[in-house]
Design an enzyme around this catalytic site. Structure first.
Site, PDB file in Angstrom:
ATOM      1  N   GLY A 163       0.808  -1.232   0.000  1.00 18.93           N
ATOM      2  CA  GLY A 163       0.000   0.000   0.000  1.00 18.93           C
ATOM      3  C   GLY A 163       0.830   1.265   0.000  1.00 18.93           C
ATOM      4  O   GLY A 163       0.376   2.321   0.466  1.00 18.93           O
ATOM      5  N   VAL A 164       2.045   1.185  -0.551  1.00 19.69           N
ATOM      6  CA  VAL A 164       3.002   2.296  -0.413  1.00 19.69           C
ATOM      7  C   VAL A 164       2.773   3.460  -1.377  1.00 19.69           C
ATOM      8  O   VAL A 164       3.442   4.486  -1.276  1.00 19.69           O
ATOM      9  CB  VAL A 164       4.463   1.801  -0.587  1.00 19.69           C
ATOM     10  CG1 VAL A 164       4.845   0.872   0.548  1.00 19.69           C
ATOM     11  CG2 VAL A 164       4.654   1.117  -1.941  1.00 19.69           C
ATOM     12  N   GLY A 177      -5.303  -1.525   1.248  1.00 21.94           N
ATOM     13  CA  GLY A 177      -6.692  -1.836   1.565  1.00 21.94           C
ATOM     14  C   GLY A 177      -7.614  -1.110   0.612  1.00 21.94           C
ATOM     15  O   GLY A 177      -7.222  -0.107  -0.004  1.00 21.94           O
ATOM     16  N   TYR A 192     -16.740  -3.676   4.066  1.00 22.50           N
ATOM     17  CA  TYR A 192     -15.511  -3.100   4.634  1.00 22.50           C
ATOM     18  C   TYR A 192     -15.427  -3.389   6.133  1.00 22.50           C
ATOM     19  O   TYR A 192     -14.405  -3.864   6.631  1.00 22.50           O
ATOM     20  CB  TYR A 192     -15.454  -1.596   4.373  1.00 22.50           C
ATOM     21  CG  TYR A 192     -14.201  -0.964   4.923  1.00 22.50           C
ATOM     22  CD1 TYR A 192     -13.001  -1.028   4.219  1.00 22.50           C
ATOM     23  CD2 TYR A 192     -14.192  -0.316   6.162  1.00 22.50           C
ATOM     24  CE1 TYR A 192     -11.835  -0.472   4.725  1.00 22.50           C
ATOM     25  CE2 TYR A 192     -13.033   0.239   6.669  1.00 22.50           C
ATOM     26  CZ  TYR A 192     -11.866   0.167   5.948  1.00 22.50           C
ATOM     27  OH  TYR A 192     -10.708   0.715   6.463  1.00 22.50           O
ATOM     28  N   ASP A 206       2.592  -2.414  -4.326  1.00 23.20           N
ATOM     29  CA  ASP A 206       1.324  -1.724  -4.584  1.00 23.20           C
ATOM     30  C   ASP A 206       0.911  -2.043  -6.026  1.00 23.20           C
ATOM     31  O   ASP A 206       1.745  -2.401  -6.849  1.00 23.20           O
ATOM     32  CB  ASP A 206       1.485  -0.203  -4.408  1.00 23.20           C
ATOM     33  CG  ASP A 206       0.176   0.494  -4.035  1.00 23.20           C
ATOM     34  OD1 ASP A 206       0.054   1.004  -2.917  1.00 23.20           O
ATOM     35  OD2 ASP A 206      -0.753   0.490  -4.890  1.00 23.20           O
ATOM     36  N   SER A 248       0.245   5.377  -1.596  1.00 26.49           N
ATOM     37  CA  SER A 248      -0.674   6.422  -1.121  1.00 26.49           C
ATOM     38  C   SER A 248      -0.798   6.403   0.401  1.00 26.49           C
ATOM     39  O   SER A 248      -0.416   5.417   1.060  1.00 26.49           O
ATOM     40  CB  SER A 248      -2.042   6.150  -1.776  1.00 26.49           C
ATOM     41  OG  SER A 248      -3.020   7.056  -1.333  1.00 26.49           O
ATOM     42  N   GLY A 249      -1.335   7.480   0.926  1.00 22.48           N
ATOM     43  CA  GLY A 249      -1.824   7.550   2.313  1.00 22.48           C
ATOM     44  C   GLY A 249      -0.904   7.004   3.396  1.00 22.48           C
ATOM     45  O   GLY A 249       0.261   7.397   3.519  1.00 22.48           O
ATOM     46  N   LEU A 308      -2.978  -7.213  -5.493  1.00 28.37           N
ATOM     47  CA  LEU A 308      -3.157  -8.160  -4.382  1.00 28.37           C
ATOM     48  C   LEU A 308      -4.597  -8.679  -4.273  1.00 28.37           C
ATOM     49  O   LEU A 308      -4.954  -9.271  -3.264  1.00 28.37           O
ATOM     50  CB  LEU A 308      -2.743  -7.484  -3.067  1.00 28.37           C
ATOM     51  CG  LEU A 308      -1.271  -7.037  -2.989  1.00 28.37           C
ATOM     52  CD1 LEU A 308      -1.030  -6.208  -1.733  1.00 28.37           C
ATOM     53  CD2 LEU A 308      -0.333  -8.237  -3.021  1.00 28.37           C
ATOM     54  N   SER A 354      -9.276  -1.379  11.584  1.00 28.90           N
ATOM     55  CA  SER A 354      -9.960  -0.083  11.627  1.00 28.90           C
ATOM     56  C   SER A 354     -10.705   0.029  12.949  1.00 28.90           C
ATOM     57  O   SER A 354     -11.200  -0.976  13.481  1.00 28.90           O
ATOM     58  CB  SER A 354     -10.963   0.022  10.478  1.00 28.90           C
ATOM     59  OG  SER A 354     -11.811   1.139  10.695  1.00 28.90           O
TER      60      SER A 354
END
Ligand SMILES: NC(=O)c1ccc[n+]([C@@H]2O[C@H](COP(=O)([O-])OP(=O)(O)OC[C@H]3O[C@@H](n4cnc5c(N)ncnc54)[C@H](O)[C@@H]3O)[C@@H](O)[C@H]2O)c1
Length: 266
Positions: free
Chosen positions: A12-13, A81, A161, A36, A15-16, A52, A121
């Site tokens: 997930g690198v 995610g 989610y 990613d 973004s965010g 993924l 979360s």
């Protein structure tokens, strides 16, 4: 070679929270292998482009990471995610099965004392009530069959989610137990709303007013760097006795809402 000289894999690198965590870990001296589906504009390490959302994509990512880390890894941060605005099958595949698949594929290459961190979360805080439903996914041997069965459940379809992150909480405990004999720790981090591109999707999925009311209460949303600091702690030796658990990073949101409910019922 000491484990601290080995690279750490991080998803997930692009973004965010993933991008902020990569920047922090790199500044702390970690060697990184980022993963990613999107190529980041500027990644401080080696990068593997992979989708993924399928077992083949997860395997391809793991194979490439193993090639890039012939002497082993010091850990893994499962940060990629997708929000509930994506198809439920994709949500469960990326948020649950990719976390399980990548961790298991890389586990034989982890040095002793490695650590894994998963992104859950704060919305999943009541996950234990759903543990047996989650176990049908997290313990599934046939991913496709488990996904098909889950997609017939109206409750899961409605809140894919939330359900995926409840599964992450259970999966974190299960992987922690699985990897305990290898002295590998597995924990999760549960952010409240964080100012990243996914937040707009959360507003569409959970309700704009509900998400915005959190920022009104707290004064702002979290910054990705504030979550990155906790991920970094859980990957480090300072958290050496923290295992199989979760750290909530929500500025006090859930504590406030929980105590407000309690006060109202007295
Ligand atoms: N931002 C929040 O408010 C918040 C709150 C709680 C939990 N989280 C969780 O934190 C994690 C990071 O979220 P973020 O806020 O940084 O979101 P983001 O959208 O900024 O980043 C998500 C990253 O995951 C990658 N990704 C998505 N699907 C992928 C796939 N199939 N294959 C490979 N990469 C894929 C994206 O390309 C992106 O770079 C997620 O797991 C999210 O659910 C976020």
């Amino acid at each position: 070679m000491t484990s601290s000289a080995l690279p750490l894999a991080i998803t997930g690198v692009a973004s965010g929270i993933g991008a902020a965590t990569a920047a922090l870990l790199s500044a702390q001296g970690y060697r990184l292998i980022g993963i990613d589906r999107t190529v980041p504009t500027d990644f401080p390490g080696e990068f593997v482009q992979a989708d993924l959302s399928t077992p083949a994509g997860v395997q391809q990512a793991a194979d490439r990471v193993i090639e890039l880390a012939p002497k082993g890894l010091r850990g893994l941060a499962n940060i990629a995610g997708v929000p509930g605005t994506a198809p439920a099958k994709t949500v469960l595949a990326v948020n649950v099965f990719a976390v399980r698949g990548l961790t298991r594929a890389l586990a034989p290459h982890f040095a002793e004392q490695s650590a894994v961190v998963n992104l859950a979360s704060s919305v999943a805080f009541l996950w234990r009530a759903e543990a047996s439903k989650c176990a049908q996914l997290t313990l599934a041997t046939d991913q496709e069959a488990a996904l098909s069965a889950a997609l017939e459940d109206a409750g899961i379809l409605e809140n894919s989610y939330l359900f995926s992150k409840q599964c992450v909480r259970l999966l974190t405990e299960q992987l922690s137990a699985e990897l305990l004999p290898k002295r590998i720790r597995v924990n999760s981090v549960s952010p409240g709303p964080v100012e990243t591109p996914i937040l707009e999707d959360f507003k569409k999925d959970h309700g704009r007013d509900k998400v915005d009311s959190a920022a009104e209460l707290l004064g702002r949303f979290a910054r990705p760097e504030e979550v990155a600091g906790v991920i970094s702690y859980l990957l480090s030796e300072q958290s050496g006795w923290v295992n199989g658990t979760d750290i909530r990073v929500d500025g006090g949101l859930m504590a406030y809402r929980g105590s407000a409910v309690l006060t109202a019922t007295q």
